[in-house]
Design an enzyme around this catalytic site. Structure first.
Site, PDB file in Angstrom:
ATOM      1  N   ASN A 144       7.481 -16.688  -0.345  1.00  0.00           N
ATOM      2  CA  ASN A 144       8.653 -17.565  -0.351  1.00  0.00           C
ATOM      3  C   ASN A 144       8.991 -18.004  -1.767  1.00  0.00           C
ATOM      4  O   ASN A 144      10.138 -17.908  -2.211  1.00  0.00           O
ATOM      5  CB  ASN A 144       8.399 -18.793   0.533  1.00  0.00           C
ATOM      6  CG  ASN A 144       8.447 -18.484   2.013  1.00  0.00           C
ATOM      7  OD1 ASN A 144       9.191 -17.607   2.446  1.00  0.00           O
ATOM      8  ND2 ASN A 144       7.657 -19.195   2.793  1.00  0.00           N
TER       9      ASN A 144
ATOM     10  N   GLY B 135      31.146   2.447 -23.972  1.00  0.00           N
ATOM     11  CA  GLY B 135      30.063   3.339 -24.378  1.00  0.00           C
ATOM     12  C   GLY B 135      28.935   2.618 -25.070  1.00  0.00           C
ATOM     13  O   GLY B 135      27.769   3.039 -24.980  1.00  0.00           O
TER      14      GLY B 135
ATOM     15  N   GLY C 201       1.298   3.816   1.946  1.00  0.00           N
ATOM     16  CA  GLY C 201       1.989   4.177   3.171  1.00  0.00           C
ATOM     17  C   GLY C 201       2.634   3.003   3.869  1.00  0.00           C
ATOM     18  O   GLY C 201       3.175   3.139   4.965  1.00  0.00           O
TER      19      GLY C 201
ATOM     20  N   ARG D 100      36.072  -6.980 -30.275  1.00  0.00           N
ATOM     21  CA  ARG D 100      36.521  -5.603 -30.075  1.00  0.00           C
ATOM     22  C   ARG D 100      38.033  -5.568 -29.849  1.00  0.00           C
ATOM     23  O   ARG D 100      38.562  -6.229 -28.962  1.00  0.00           O
ATOM     24  CB  ARG D 100      35.794  -5.026 -28.847  1.00  0.00           C
ATOM     25  CG  ARG D 100      36.139  -3.579 -28.541  1.00  0.00           C
ATOM     26  CD  ARG D 100      35.454  -2.629 -29.479  1.00  0.00           C
ATOM     27  NE  ARG D 100      35.645  -1.246 -29.065  1.00  0.00           N
ATOM     28  CZ  ARG D 100      35.267  -0.203 -29.780  1.00  0.00           C
ATOM     29  NH1 ARG D 100      34.679  -0.376 -30.956  1.00  0.00           N
ATOM     30  NH2 ARG D 100      35.470   1.020 -29.328  1.00  0.00           N
TER      31      ARG D 100
ATOM     32  N   GLU E 277       0.838  -1.198   0.000  1.00  0.00           N
ATOM     33  CA  GLU E 277       0.000   0.000   0.000  1.00  0.00           C
ATOM     34  C   GLU E 277       0.873   1.248   0.000  1.00  0.00           C
ATOM     35  O   GLU E 277       2.065   1.176   0.333  1.00  0.00           O
ATOM     36  CB  GLU E 277      -0.922  -0.011   1.220  1.00  0.00           C
ATOM     37  CG  GLU E 277      -1.910  -1.157   1.189  1.00  0.00           C
ATOM     38  CD  GLU E 277      -2.900  -1.147   2.336  1.00  0.00           C
ATOM     39  OE1 GLU E 277      -3.743  -2.047   2.388  1.00  0.00           O
ATOM     40  OE2 GLU E 277      -2.830  -0.223   3.176  1.00  0.00           O
TER      41      GLU E 277
ATOM     42  N   GLY F 205       7.786 -16.580  -4.517  1.00  0.00           N
ATOM     43  CA  GLY F 205       8.017 -15.394  -5.330  1.00  0.00           C
ATOM     44  C   GLY F 205       9.444 -14.905  -5.227  1.00  0.00           C
ATOM     45  O   GLY F 205      10.031 -14.430  -6.210  1.00  0.00           O
TER      46      GLY F 205
ATOM     47  N   GLU G  32       9.347  -8.066  -3.686  1.00  0.00           N
ATOM     48  CA  GLU G  32       9.195  -9.344  -2.981  1.00  0.00           C
ATOM     49  C   GLU G  32       9.900  -9.315  -1.615  1.00  0.00           C
ATOM     50  O   GLU G  32      10.380 -10.331  -1.113  1.00  0.00           O
ATOM     51  CB  GLU G  32       9.723 -10.530  -3.821  1.00  0.00           C
ATOM     52  CG  GLU G  32       9.255 -10.568  -5.256  1.00  0.00           C
ATOM     53  CD  GLU G  32       7.781 -10.886  -5.411  1.00  0.00           C
ATOM     54  OE1 GLU G  32       6.994 -10.451  -4.551  1.00  0.00           O
ATOM     55  OE2 GLU G  32       7.407 -11.543  -6.389  1.00  0.00           O
TER      56      GLU G  32
ATOM     57  N   ASN H  11      16.021  -6.250  -0.040  1.00  0.00           N
ATOM     58  CA  ASN H  11      17.145  -7.062   0.414  1.00  0.00           C
ATOM     59  C   ASN H  11      17.548  -6.742   1.849  1.00  0.00           C
ATOM     60  O   ASN H  11      18.152  -7.572   2.530  1.00  0.00           O
ATOM     61  CB  ASN H  11      18.318  -6.926  -0.552  1.00  0.00           C
ATOM     62  CG  ASN H  11      18.079  -7.736  -1.819  1.00  0.00           C
ATOM     63  OD1 ASN H  11      17.023  -8.347  -1.989  1.00  0.00           O
ATOM     64  ND2 ASN H  11      19.061  -7.762  -2.709  1.00  0.00           N
TER      65      ASN H  11
END
Length: 379
Positions: free
Chosen positions: A237, A338, A127, A265, A125, A239, A361, A364
């Protein structure tokens, strides 16, 4: 756990094939246009991706959490944002499968597992973020219905989905006063806010869900009054494991782009890939991903076995894998120089998508709280 049999390889390869055919070729365009590919999600249902660990009697695949994390890693190689939405859909669908009665399971799950209907999980939610037990959205009993009022925040898929598994307060303050409901998206009194402008995850909508005297049948309540917080946490869990797997998959895709780039490269008279300092970085990136994957599979095995330490292992895996995934993707961008900053190379999208995995979820920081409680409690 670490040697896949033929069936496990087939499951993994099916997910990777879906990612390669439908997600990867379109991911940059979806991100740029903020397009939610409902038509592609419908294609995931027949492959069993709409109810990965849901019972087969209602159309689910009946697989393990260990299978699921392998699936989500492969899906995220194509697009972490869409893989993550499929995870959220699975989490909500599993909650109905695990806590719904026979009538609820038969009414909702066949269309959810086929992905004819799309589901979202609605806990947070405006808040109330990490302190989920303090939610204030209320449901008041009125005969055979409940009247719902309140606002949910950061709801993935909102406005484009069909069903919410929604947590509301039906009783006292705190976790024991929360109940869970199956709420159709077309319920009168339910509306959604504008699509949030986000750093990443642009291929799926994120909106508020607004409830103004929304009338929901009591028959749509999952479990008894007061069961909602437990249901929500048990859903998280899995998720957490899924989102960790999406981080590993996205980071693996970034690493897979980096090695051929460094081989092609040239700088200072040789291919960048021959530079020992850059080789060491690649070695560290590969090691971090393998460590994350190993912990993830360990936690998934614990959840499958209903092990006593499953909650803290899921939290460990989520914290470690989402941190490692973001860092590996960010290093991959740096190694592209870049060009990594340009949208066409796909690195900056992966970095943007994976950053939010360290927040959702359960942040951390909260994962550290969960693990710390287990450590201190064992002292």
């Amino acid at each position: 756990m670490f040697e896949l049999d033929d069936d496990e390889k087939a499951i993994r390869d099916t997910a990777r094939g879906f990612a390669d055919e439908f997600l990867a070729p379109n991911a940059l365009e979806w991100d740029e246009q903020k397009h939610f590919p409902v038509d592609v999600l419908r294609k995931a249902g027949p492959l069993g991706l709409g109810g990965i660990y849901v019972g087969e009697d209602v159309g689910g695949s009946g697989l393990r959490r260990l299978d699921a994390v392998r699936i989500f890693e492969q899906l995220a190689t194509g697009c972490p944002a869409i893989a993550a939405y499929i995870s959220i859909h699975n989490m909500a669908t599993w909650m109905i499968d695990s806590y719904g009665n026979a009538e609820q399971r038969n009414q909702w799950l066949p269309r959810l597992t086929s992905m004819d209907l799309l589901a979202s999980y609605a806990l947070t939610e405006p808040g109330v973020g990490s302190d989920a037990a303090a939610l204030s959205t209320k449901a008041v009993r009125d005969g055979e219905d409940y009247i719902l009022n309140g606002v949910k925040q950061f709801i993935s898929g909102a406005g484009a989905n069909d069903v919410y598994v929604l947590m509301v307060r039906t009783g006292e303050q705190g976790a024991r006063g929360i109940s869970a409901f199956i709420v159709p998206a077309d319920t009168p009194g339910l509306s959604v806010g504008p699509n949030e402008r986000k750093m990443g995850w642009n291929a799926q909508p994120t909106r508020q869900v607004i409830l103004e005297d929304a009338r929901v049948p009591a028959a749509n309540r999952l479990g008894a009054e007061g069961d909602g917080f437990r249901i929500a946490m048990n859903g998280l869990n899995g998720g957490r494991l899924n989102i960790a797997a999406c981080s590993v998959g996205g980071a693996q895709a970034a690493l897979d782009k980096t090695v051929p780039y460094l081989a092609q490269r040239n700088a200072f008279g040789q291919a960048l890939l021959k530079n020992p300092a850059l080789q060491f970085q690649l070695a560290d990136m590969r090691t971090e991903l393998e460590a994350a994957r190993t912990l993830l599979w360990r936690a998934a095995g614990a959840l499958d076995a209903d092990a006593p330490d499953k909650v803290e292992l899921c939290a460990m895996a989520k914290r470690f894998a989402t941190d490692a995934g973001f860092e590996v993707a960010n290093k991959a961008l740096q190694l592209h120089g870049g060009y990594g900053y340009l949208a066409e190379y796909g690195l900056e999208k992966i970095v943007r998508d994976l950053r939010v995995h360290q927040i959702l979820e359960g942040t951390n920081e909260i994962m550290r709280v969960v693990v710390a409680r287990a450590v201190v409690g064992a002292a």
